[in-house]
Design an enzyme around this catalytic site. Structure first.
Site, PDB file in Angstrom:
ATOM      1  N   ASN A 132       0.831  -1.213   0.000  1.00  0.00           N
ATOM      2  CA  ASN A 132       0.000   0.000   0.000  1.00  0.00           C
ATOM      3  C   ASN A 132       0.862   1.257   0.000  1.00  0.00           C
ATOM      4  O   ASN A 132       0.598   2.226  -0.720  1.00  0.00           O
ATOM      5  CB  ASN A 132      -0.906   0.013   1.227  1.00  0.00           C
ATOM      6  CG  ASN A 132      -2.061  -0.956   1.138  1.00  0.00           C
ATOM      7  OD1 ASN A 132      -2.332  -1.519   0.076  1.00  0.00           O
ATOM      8  ND2 ASN A 132      -2.746  -1.165   2.250  1.00  0.00           N
ATOM      9  N   ARG A 135     -11.124  -4.086 -14.338  1.00  0.00           N
ATOM     10  CA  ARG A 135      -9.965  -4.915 -13.989  1.00  0.00           C
ATOM     11  C   ARG A 135     -10.384  -6.370 -14.137  1.00  0.00           C
ATOM     12  O   ARG A 135     -11.389  -6.786 -13.550  1.00  0.00           O
ATOM     13  CB  ARG A 135      -9.496  -4.666 -12.553  1.00  0.00           C
ATOM     14  CG  ARG A 135      -9.040  -3.249 -12.256  1.00  0.00           C
ATOM     15  CD  ARG A 135      -8.438  -3.165 -10.856  1.00  0.00           C
ATOM     16  NE  ARG A 135      -8.294  -1.796 -10.402  1.00  0.00           N
ATOM     17  CZ  ARG A 135      -7.282  -1.001 -10.725  1.00  0.00           C
ATOM     18  NH1 ARG A 135      -6.329  -1.453 -11.522  1.00  0.00           N
ATOM     19  NH2 ARG A 135      -7.211   0.235 -10.263  1.00  0.00           N
ATOM     20  N   ARG A 148      -5.702   1.917 -13.458  1.00  0.00           N
ATOM     21  CA  ARG A 148      -4.329   2.069 -12.968  1.00  0.00           C
ATOM     22  C   ARG A 148      -3.665   0.726 -12.694  1.00  0.00           C
ATOM     23  O   ARG A 148      -4.213  -0.126 -12.001  1.00  0.00           O
ATOM     24  CB  ARG A 148      -4.350   2.915 -11.702  1.00  0.00           C
ATOM     25  CG  ARG A 148      -2.978   3.241 -11.139  1.00  0.00           C
ATOM     26  CD  ARG A 148      -3.108   4.056  -9.877  1.00  0.00           C
ATOM     27  NE  ARG A 148      -3.745   5.320 -10.151  1.00  0.00           N
ATOM     28  CZ  ARG A 148      -4.430   6.019  -9.243  1.00  0.00           C
ATOM     29  NH1 ARG A 148      -4.596   5.539  -8.035  1.00  0.00           N
ATOM     30  NH2 ARG A 148      -4.970   7.183  -9.556  1.00  0.00           N
ATOM     31  N   HIS A 152     -16.126   3.182 -14.888  1.00  0.00           N
ATOM     32  CA  HIS A 152     -15.867   2.435 -13.663  1.00  0.00           C
ATOM     33  C   HIS A 152     -17.070   1.611 -13.214  1.00  0.00           C
ATOM     34  O   HIS A 152     -16.948   0.706 -12.389  1.00  0.00           O
ATOM     35  CB  HIS A 152     -15.449   3.402 -12.547  1.00  0.00           C
ATOM     36  CG  HIS A 152     -14.891   2.750 -11.333  1.00  0.00           C
ATOM     37  ND1 HIS A 152     -15.552   2.739 -10.120  1.00  0.00           N
ATOM     38  CD2 HIS A 152     -13.740   2.071 -11.125  1.00  0.00           C
ATOM     39  CE1 HIS A 152     -14.824   2.097  -9.217  1.00  0.00           C
ATOM     40  NE2 HIS A 152     -13.721   1.680  -9.793  1.00  0.00           N
ATOM     41  N   TYR A 209     -12.074  -9.721  -1.992  1.00  0.00           N
ATOM     42  CA  TYR A 209     -12.748  -8.428  -1.943  1.00  0.00           C
ATOM     43  C   TYR A 209     -14.216  -8.645  -1.570  1.00  0.00           C
ATOM     44  O   TYR A 209     -14.909  -9.438  -2.206  1.00  0.00           O
ATOM     45  CB  TYR A 209     -12.683  -7.712  -3.293  1.00  0.00           C
ATOM     46  CG  TYR A 209     -11.363  -7.051  -3.607  1.00  0.00           C
ATOM     47  CD1 TYR A 209     -10.162  -7.618  -3.197  1.00  0.00           C
ATOM     48  CD2 TYR A 209     -11.312  -5.864  -4.322  1.00  0.00           C
ATOM     49  CE1 TYR A 209      -8.948  -7.019  -3.493  1.00  0.00           C
ATOM     50  CE2 TYR A 209     -10.095  -5.261  -4.631  1.00  0.00           C
ATOM     51  CZ  TYR A 209      -8.925  -5.844  -4.212  1.00  0.00           C
ATOM     52  OH  TYR A 209      -7.720  -5.261  -4.503  1.00  0.00           O
ATOM     53  N   HIS A 212     -15.015  -3.599   0.080  1.00  0.00           N
ATOM     54  CA  HIS A 212     -14.979  -2.931  -1.221  1.00  0.00           C
ATOM     55  C   HIS A 212     -16.348  -2.462  -1.693  1.00  0.00           C
ATOM     56  O   HIS A 212     -16.443  -1.639  -2.610  1.00  0.00           O
ATOM     57  CB  HIS A 212     -14.374  -3.893  -2.250  1.00  0.00           C
ATOM     58  CG  HIS A 212     -13.958  -3.255  -3.526  1.00  0.00           C
ATOM     59  ND1 HIS A 212     -14.613  -3.476  -4.727  1.00  0.00           N
ATOM     60  CD2 HIS A 212     -12.959  -2.385  -3.815  1.00  0.00           C
ATOM     61  CE1 HIS A 212     -14.031  -2.779  -5.687  1.00  0.00           C
ATOM     62  NE2 HIS A 212     -13.031  -2.113  -5.162  1.00  0.00           N
TER      63      HIS A 212
END
Length: 887
Positions: free
Chosen positions: A252, A575, A605, A635, A668, A792
């Site tokens: 992180n 992703r 990213r 997104h 997640y 998440h």
């Protein structure tokens, strides 16, 4: 006519202009007011039927309409119009558009009768505070501003009467504004009349007259990472899981420097006016960041070396240094070095070349060499972690696991590599670089262009963090820094082993007692029956990952690929897994002749390469691959399956809070809604139609999408709770987010708290709102949960007079999600599923095992259970609930 690019330039220009020219006593007509008017102008204009060039002109007028206050108070509208005319003409805007924009600005003069719809919209946007909860506080600010301009005190009774008269005379001109702000305006007017009738001679003091409390974004994130480190310190967490949290903390921190700190340093190269306009913290802010990061890094290294490694040794797991190897192990290491490692090594002399370069995150050893005759040398040797991994398993006794860092394998073989030389010192270093400027979704195109121009001569990412072994002699350190072009501000002393994130690769098999109790993914009973029978879905279904198995979604797509009735599949991908079963199923469907539409976001990213790979593979298979919408990241998580159904068409949609990624779905915690409800599936189909044409989605009835609708939907929902609270009715807001950073939405939550709305926040990461501040947020509580699964999911719940509005989404309450991403928030309409979401969130709120309080001091204090009651660990309790083992 104006263009979106010109509008971006205007936004930055106006920010800079206010920063430099607007007097400090302008506490009402400030930048916040101008940006708010611009947002509302677009919102009201769009709802009233304006579009295209009309909206561009409207927003430009809103941005410039109060700039005249920098030079004059009376007649500021004329000054603002002249300012806009000069700026627009310099940008090459035509006479007709300039005339329209200046007429809009002049129409904001009090008492002016609007002549067209756009002018009515701008007047409503300029005065919509009349119908908002913060009206009394904003009125107090306006009176303070007038006193400063006049240079004299205005009697309190006159202030109260002025506000009352303004509201009594005020009228909204558009139907949307009347509907949106009318009820709150009536409440504001009633409050003022009551104050007046009771003989009060002034407005309430208004605690909000002072600056609103906001926690710094970067420091808030660092304290989230400190919560990760808390898990590593927690002795109730199994040993290998504690080691995992040390690794996560390290990873992180590295990403934080590569992205956020890199952004701040790049933006620091802008001029002072630009930095101030964009609210970029001053340079000393980086010092505070580094101080906290260093404190956490030292704590992590101490925890790793002094606590976790000895504990591992007690359980027969040893990470050995070269000097502790047995004879057999040393022979094994040297053989491995000669056979496998040495061919991958590259040696560079620090004094041999001026072009020495160490790649991003490349682990290297600085080795000092000497011999009897000749000059001493200082060389740099790479450690080939990418090719070989960070650890080498060693021969060991039964029931024991021995290993060695690859760094130490290179150390052990160094004498072999440098025959004839004496090795005087050997120390590890690692550089994290700004490999790419991830500014696009945080700032306007104009800002990004300015930053890139300032760095255009760079051929490689600039260093943002240089970690070196603190045992590295000072003289050698200086030579390395000079050779690699890193300064003191980027340099951080660390331990012998940089990048503890590689502990995630620790090659330890079994050892179940040192790990979390297994929670194998559950089958969703209704969905799995339906998939097994290949029957159509009859009811809405809610999936909870990773408690439920994500394989059901994979199977859903695999069946759709082979089902003759399925004619089309459409999906958004942000992703995906490296070996994506999702993409494989889509490719299979395309090869079978089905229409497959994929909206692939290539700017996700660190996943750009993988997404480009799969985009190309899907295109080769025959899918139609669209690479998003210019200016926005897509997104939102949507899947649409269309079947031929008799003479019509049957649709099935999946809407989620997390990615279509079967790997991350194991860890997640996300939510997904599967539905055939026509109201929802039709809107999903409409969104795909617009995305595939390259446009952001337009407003729909049920789904709230950004950038055009989500913000206003959320503000309207909070405003309804405020209205209910002010009318003496129950009112509450419960939010579950990854990050809460958007200042306008935080201000709205502060308004809600002051109005009497109970606000509860479950925020995993960044939280710029400060709970529990008297006069601002005394009715707001916030917690953060860090546990074995990464929280998440995003959920928004509004009391709504006992009939809760429940939304799920992929969108955090951040400016980028509201304004620069395409997001989708979807309602849970089924009564049973709505109750399920509420049980899920309320269980999280009761967590007293892994929940920490978010407070002004950033203390990360654990939430304590009520005396006499057992601790509640929501993640394990929810798993039991879904498995039928708990209530």
């Amino acid at each position: 006519m104006p263009t979106p690019g010109l509008l971006e330039k205007a936004r930055l220009y106006v920010r800079r202009y206010f920063s430099k020219h607007m007097p400090r006593h302008m506490v009402f007509h400030d930048l916040e007011h101008t940006l708010s008017v611009a947002r509302w102008a677009v919102e009201i204009g769009r709802a009233s039927g304006l579009q295209g060039d009309q909206l561009l002109c409207l927003e430009l007028a809103a941005l410039f309409h109060d700039t005249g206050y920098a030079t004059t108070y009376e007649g500021h509208e004329q000054a603002g119009a002249a300012h806009a005319e000069k700026w627009l003409a310099a940008k090459g805007v035509g006479h007709a558009a300039i005339t329209e924009i200046t007429a809009l600005i002049l129409a904001t003069r009090r008492g002016t009768r609007p002549r067209n719809l756009a002018q009515r919209v701008l007047q409503d946007a300029d005065t919509c505070t009349a119908g908002q909860a913060g009206f009394l506080d904003r009125s107090a600010r306006l009176h303070a501003e007038r006193e400063a301009v006049l240079g004299q005190t205005v009697p309190a009774a006159q202030q109260l009467l002025h506000s009352l008269t303004f509201l009594e005379d005020h009228r909204f001109h558009t139907a949307y504004a009347r509907q949106r702000f009318g009820k709150q305006k009536a409440i504001n007017l009633g409050q003022l009349r009551q104050l007046h009738s009771h003989g009060l001679r002034q407005l309430p003091a208004g605690a909000a007259n002072g600056p609103l409390p906001f926690t710094d974004r970067e420091l808030s994130w660092l304290h989230f990472n400190a919560r990760v480190l808390q898990e590593a310190r927690d002795v109730t967490v199994p040993l290998l899981e504690r080691l995992k949290f040390v690794a996560i903390h390290s990873g992180n921190m590295e990403e934080f420097y590569r992205v956020r700190v890199a952004q701040l340093r790049a933006l620091g190269k802008l001029g002072k006016r630009n930095r101030s306009a964009l609210e970029i913290p001053p340079g000393k802010h980086l010092g505070r960041i580094n101080q906290e990061a260093l404190r956490q890094q030292a704590e992590a290294e101490q925890l790793y070396g002094s606590d976790l490694m000895p504990a591992l040794r007690q359980h027969g797991i040893r990470i050995l240094r070269p000097g502790l190897l047995s004879a057999d192990q040393r022979a094994y290491v040297l053989a491995y070095f000669r056979r496998t490692v040495a061919p991958l090594l590259h040696v560079a002399g620090l004094d041999d070349s001026t072009d020495l370069f160490v790649a991003d995150r490349q682990l290297s050893l600085v080795i000092a060499l000497s011999r009897t005759k000749g000059k001493d040398r200082l060389v740099l040797v790479n450690v080939p972690v990418d090719e070989l991994g960070r650890f080498l398993l060693l021969p060991a006794q039964e029931q024991r696991t021995d290993m060695i860092f690859l760094d130490d394998v290179v150390r052990a073989g160094a004498a072999d590599l440098f025959k004839g030389w004496a090795i005087k010192a050997c120390h590890a270093i690692q550089i994290s670089r700004d490999a790419e400027l991830y500014l696009d979704e945080e700032y306007s195109d104009d800002v990004v262009l300015r930053v890139r121009r300032s760095l255009r001569k760079r051929n490689t990412g600039v260093p943002v963090r240089f970690i070196y072994d603190r045992a590295l002699p000072r003289r050698m350190l200086g030579q390395v820094q000079q050779a690699l072009g890193v300064g003191q501000h980027e340099s951080f002393a660390g331990g012998r082993y940089p990048n503890l994130n590689d502990l995630l690769q620790l090659p330890v098999e079994g050892r179940g007692t040192l790990r979390d109790e297994p929670l194998p993914p559950l089958d969703h009973p209704l969905l799995n029956k339906r998939l097994a029978a290949r029957r159509p879905l009859r009811h809405d279904l809610l999936l909870h990952f990773p408690y439920h198995s994500f394989s059901a979604i994979v199977q859903l797509l695999q069946q759709a690929a082979t089902d003759p009735a399925v004619k089309r599949i459409a999906i958004t991908l942000y992703r995906v897994a490296d070996r994506s079963l999702i993409c494989a199923a889509l490719a299979d469907a395309a090869r079978r002749g089905k229409r497959v539409d994929v909206v692939m976001e290539v700017l996700a990213r660190f996943d750009e390469r993988n997404n480009l790979h799969w985009g190309a593979a899907l295109a080769r298979a025959g899918a139609h691959v669209s690479y998003g919408v210019a200016g926005y990241k897509v997104h939102g998580k949507l899947l649409l399956i269309e079947r031929k159904k008799g003479s019509g068409q049957g649709r099935e949609a999946y809407l989620g809070t997390g990615n279509f990624n079967e790997d991350t779905a194991r860890t997640y915690a996300d939510l997904g809604l599967l539905t055939t409800r026509k109201t929802i599936t039709a809107e999903v189909a409409r969104i795909f139609e617009q995305l595939l044409q390259g446009y952001p989605p337009q407003r729909t009835k049920w789904l709230a999408t950004s950038p055009d609708h989500l913000r206003s939907c959320l503000e309207a929902a909070v405003d309804r709770e405020i209205e209910h609270a002010l009318n003496g009715k129950p009112a509450s807001v419960l939010l579950k987010l990854n990050s809460l950073e958007d200042k306008p939405l935080i201000r709205k939550l502060y308004d809600a708290s002051r109005a009497g709305v109970r606000v509860r926040l479950i925020v995993r990461g960044i939280c710029c709102l400060v709970p529990g501040v008297r006069g601002h947020s005394s009715r707001i509580e916030a917690i953060s949960i860090v546990d074995r699964f990464l929280e998440h999911a995003r959920a928004y719940v509004f009391h709504n007079q006992g009939d809760p509005l429940v939304y799920l989404s992929s969108a955090d309450w951040m400016q980028r999600n509201m304004d620069r991403r395409i997001e989708v928030a979807f309602p849970v309409l089924d009564a049973g599923l709505k109750a399920e979401v509420l049980r899920f969130l309320e269980l999280q709120w009761r967590d007293t095992a892994k929940a920490r309080q978010i407070d002004a001091g950033l203390t990360n204090a654990y939430r304590m259970p009520v005396r006499g009651k057992a601790r509640v660990r929501y993640q394990t309790e929810w798993y039991k609930c879904l498995a039928g083992q708990g209530a």
